[in-house]
Scaffold this motif. Structure first.
Motif, short mmCIF file in Angstrom:
data_model
loop_
_atom_site.label_atom_id
_atom_site.label_comp_id
_atom_site.label_asym_id
_atom_site.label_seq_id
_atom_site.Cartn_x
_atom_site.Cartn_y
_atom_site.Cartn_z
N LYS A 10 0.85 -1.21 0.00
CA LYS A 10 0.00 0.00 0.00
C LYS A 10 0.87 1.25 0.00
N ASP A 11 1.93 1.22 0.79
CA ASP A 11 2.86 2.36 0.82
C ASP A 11 3.56 2.51 -0.53
N ASP A 12 4.02 1.39 -1.08
CA ASP A 12 4.70 1.44 -2.38
C ASP A 12 3.77 1.99 -3.46
N TYR A 13 2.51 1.56 -3.40
CA TYR A 13 1.54 2.02 -4.40
C TYR A 13 1.42 3.55 -4.36
N LEU A 14 1.21 4.08 -3.16
CA LEU A 14 1.05 5.53 -3.03
C LEU A 14 2.32 6.27 -3.46
N ARG A 15 3.45 5.73 -3.09
CA ARG A 15 4.73 6.37 -3.40
C ARG A 15 4.97 6.41 -4.92
N VAL A 16 4.79 5.27 -5.57
CA VAL A 16 5.08 5.21 -7.01
C VAL A 16 4.07 6.04 -7.80
N ARG A 17 2.79 5.94 -7.44
CA ARG A 17 1.77 6.73 -8.16
C ARG A 17 2.00 8.22 -7.94
N ASP A 123 -5.09 -10.38 0.10
CA ASP A 123 -3.70 -10.71 0.40
C ASP A 123 -3.23 -11.94 -0.37
N GLU A 124 -3.97 -12.31 -1.42
CA GLU A 124 -3.53 -13.45 -2.23
C GLU A 124 -2.31 -13.05 -3.05
N GLN A 125 -1.32 -13.94 -3.05
CA GLN A 125 -0.06 -13.63 -3.73
C GLN A 125 -0.22 -13.29 -5.23
N PRO A 126 -1.07 -13.99 -5.99
CA PRO A 126 -1.17 -13.64 -7.41
C PRO A 126 -1.65 -12.19 -7.63
N VAL A 127 -2.53 -11.73 -6.74
CA VAL A 127 -3.01 -10.34 -6.87
C VAL A 127 -1.88 -9.37 -6.53
N LEU A 128 -1.21 -9.65 -5.42
CA LEU A 128 -0.14 -8.76 -5.00
C LEU A 128 0.98 -8.72 -6.04
N ILE A 132 2.48 -5.49 -8.05
CA ILE A 132 3.92 -5.18 -8.13
C ILE A 132 4.34 -5.00 -9.59
N LEU A 133 3.82 -5.85 -10.47
CA LEU A 133 4.11 -5.68 -11.89
C LEU A 133 3.61 -4.31 -12.36
N GLY A 134 2.40 -3.93 -11.93
CA GLY A 134 1.85 -2.63 -12.31
C GLY A 134 2.72 -1.47 -11.84
N LEU A 135 3.30 -1.61 -10.64
CA LEU A 135 4.16 -0.55 -10.13
C LEU A 135 5.47 -0.48 -10.90
N GLY A 195 13.29 -11.33 -5.09
CA GLY A 195 12.58 -10.10 -5.41
C GLY A 195 12.03 -10.10 -6.82
N PHE A 196 11.44 -8.96 -7.21
CA PHE A 196 10.77 -8.86 -8.50
C PHE A 196 11.76 -8.93 -9.66
N ALA A 197 11.35 -9.60 -10.72
CA ALA A 197 12.08 -9.55 -11.99
C ALA A 197 11.06 -9.68 -13.11
N PHE A 198 11.35 -9.09 -14.27
CA PHE A 198 10.49 -9.29 -15.44
C PHE A 198 10.75 -10.68 -16.03
N ASP A 199 9.77 -11.16 -16.79
CA ASP A 199 9.91 -12.51 -17.37
C ASP A 199 11.13 -12.62 -18.29
N ASN A 200 11.52 -11.50 -18.92
CA ASN A 200 12.64 -11.59 -19.87
C ASN A 200 14.00 -11.78 -19.19
#
Ligand SMILES: [Fe+2]
Length: 413
Positions: A10-17, A123-128, A132-135, A195-200
Motif C-alpha cells: 500500500k505504501d509502495d503504491y502511493l509512493r510510485v503513483r 492478500d492473495e499472492q497472485p493479486v499482490l 507489483i508488476l503494475g508498479l 525479489g521482483f524480476a520481469f519474465d525476460n
C-alpha cells in the motif's frame, strides 16, 4: 517471487503513483499533449496508460464489482495488448486533446481509490504480484515521461527547461580509460529469484564467457568528441552497414541534443555546456559500435556486463540523485545509473524462456526481434527499479533515451 505484505505494498503504491505526478508537476497542461515523434508519447497519455494498466490488469481481474471509469479509455490507453482489444495508433497519441489533463487526473483518482480498497481486503499472492508488476510498469513509464518530455521541449525554439530545480554536478575528474579483467568460464546469469524480476530476465541459466576485459567506467563526452573531430562520422570503415545508411539518410554527425559546435547540449535543465568528463549519452547502437571500433575495442556482451555488474551494489546516479543528467563519476565504475549501456547482444529469449500467462505474455516476449539489449539503468531510472539482471531493449537507431556505452576487449591484459 518472495511473499510480499499488503502493508508495504500500500505504501509502495502511493509512493510510485505519487512520483508520476511529481514528475509532471512543472508541466503546463499544453506541455502534456504534445507528441514530437512516433517514439514519444505525450505526458498525459503516459499518466492515463499506466492507470489503464491497473484498471484492466488488476481491478477488472481481481476486484468483483469494479466499474470502469470510461469505456472509451480501453481503446485510447491500451498500448500494444492485442489480446485485450484494438488500440489507438501510437503515432497519433498527440492528437488526443480530449480527454483533458484534468479528466486524466480524475481517472487516476478513481482507479487509486479502487486500488486502495482492493489492497485493504486482498492478500492473495497472485493479486499482490500483479500489483507489483503494475508498479514496475509505472516506473518504466516514469523514465519514458522524462525522456519524452525532454524531446518535446528540445523541439521548441524557446529551449525551455523541464525543471529549474535540478542539482548541478560539481566538476569531477575521471581516470584514464582502463580495463578490468572479466569473468571467464561457465557462469550463471539471469534473475536469481530474489525479489521482483520481469519474465525476460528468466530463466537463470549457464553461459560461457571467453577471456575478456571490460571498461572500468563509461565513455565520456570528451572521448566521444575526439571521435567526432577525428572524422568518425565520415569514415565508412568504422560503421555497420545499417548504421552507415542511417547516419547518411538522417544527416547525423554528433549525439542527439549536442549543438553544432559540440560545446553545449540540451538537458532537462535547459541548454548547458557539455561536461567533458560526464558520460556521453543519446547515441544510437550504431554510434556506440562505431566509437568502439574507432577506439580499438568493442561493446561488451550483456553477460560480460551482467557478471561484472553483479559483483557491485546497484547504486549510482539514478532518478533520486536529482541530476537527471549523466555526471562525471570520479573513480566510480558507473555500472548502474547515468546511461543505459548498449551491449553487443541482440535482445533474445533465454534458453527455456516462457512468457507470462495470458495478456501479459505480450509485455516483453513479442519484442524479441531486431532490438539490442541495454543494461544498468540511467539517471532517470528509479533506484529500486534496477538490478544486475535487468534487461531493457531498443532498436539500434534509437537515441532519445539516455543511452551510452562502456568498452570491452578480447583477451587478457
Ligand atoms: Fe506500458
Amino acid at each position: 517471487m518472495d511473499d510480499v505484505s499488503t502493508v508495504t505494498l500500500k505504501d509502495d503504491y502511493l509512493r510510485v503513483r505519487g512520483q508520476s505526478l511529481e514528475i509532471c508537476s512543472t508541466l503546463a497542461p499544453e506541455d502534456t499533449v504534445v507528441q514530437s515523434m512516433p517514439d514519444v508519447s505525450p505526458s498525459k497519455w503516459h499518466l492515463a496508460h499506466v492507470t489503464w494498466f491497473f484498471e484492466r490488469m488488476v481491478l477488472e481481474e481481481f476486484s468483483p464489482g469494479y466499474r470502469r471509469y470510461n469505456d472509451d479509455f480501453d481503446f485510447l490507453f491500451n498500448s500494444y495488448y492485442y489480446s485485450v482489444g484494438q488500440m489507438h495508433a501510437r503515432p497519433r497519441r498527440g492528437l488526443l486533446s480530449r480527454p483533458t489533463l484534468a479528466e486524466v487526473i480524475a481517472y487516476r483518482s478513481h482507479v487509486d481509490a479502487a486500488m486502495q480498497s482492493l489492497l485493504e481486503t486482498v492478500d492473495e499472492q497472485p493479486v499482490l504480484e500483479r500489483v507489483i508488476l503494475g508498479l514496475n510498469h509505472e516506473q518504466q513509464h516514469q523514465e519514458l515521461m522524462l525522456t519524452d518530455i525532454k524531446h518535446v521541449f528540445s523541439c521548441n525554439p524557446l529551449q525551455p527547461a523541464v525543471r529549474s530545480d535540478l542539482r548541478i554536478p560539481r566538476a569531477a575528474h575521471v581516470p584514464a580509460y582502463s580495463f578490468i579483467e572479466g569473468v571467464r568460464g561457465i557462469h550463471e546469469v539471469g534473475a536469481a529469484g530474489l525479489g521482483f524480476a520481469f519474465d525476460n530476465e528468466t530463466p537463470r541459466h549457464e553461459t560461457l564467457l571467453h577471456e575478456h576485459r571490460i571498461g572500468q567506467r563509461l565513455v565520456t563526452n570528451a572521448e566521444f568528441r575526439e571521435f567526432v573531430k577525428d572524422g568518425g562520422y565520415a569514415d565508412s570503415t568504422l560503421w555497420l552497414s545499417d548504421g552507415w545508411a542511417v547516419i547518411n539518410e538522417r544527416g547525423w554527425n554528433r549525439p542527439l541534443y549536442w549543438s553544432e559546435d559540440l560545446q553545449s547540449e540540451f538537458t532537462l535543465g535547459g541548454q548547458r555546456d557539455i561536461d567533458a568528463h560526464a558520460p556521453v549519452t543519446h547515441v544510437s547502437y550504431y554510434e556506440a559500435d562505431a566509437f568502439a571500433r574507432w577506439a580499438g575495442a568493442r561493446l561488451p556482451s550483456e553477460f560480460e556486463w551482467e557478471l561484472a555488474a553483479s559483483e557491485r551494489p546497484p547504486e549510482g546516479n539514478l532518478m533520486e540523485s536529482r541530476y537527471w543528467q549523466p555526471v562525471a563519476g570520479g573513480d566510480s565504475t558507473q555500472f548502474f545509473g547515468d546511461v543505459w549501456e548498449w551491449t553487443s547482444s541482440a535482445y533474445a529469449p533465454y534458453p527455456g524462456f516462457v512468457p507470462l500467462a495470458g495478456s501479459l505474455g505480450e509485455y516483453n516476449g513479442k519484442f524479441m526481434c531486431n532490438q539490442m539489449t541495454v543494461r544498468g539503468g540511467s539517471c532517470v531510472t528509479a533506484a529500486d527499479h534496477i538490478r544486475a539482471s535487468y534487461r531493457s531493449f531498443f532498436y539500434p537507431d534509437a537515441r532519445w533515451q539516455f543511452l551510452g556505452m562502456r568498452l570491452a576487449k578480447d583477451g587478457a591484459t
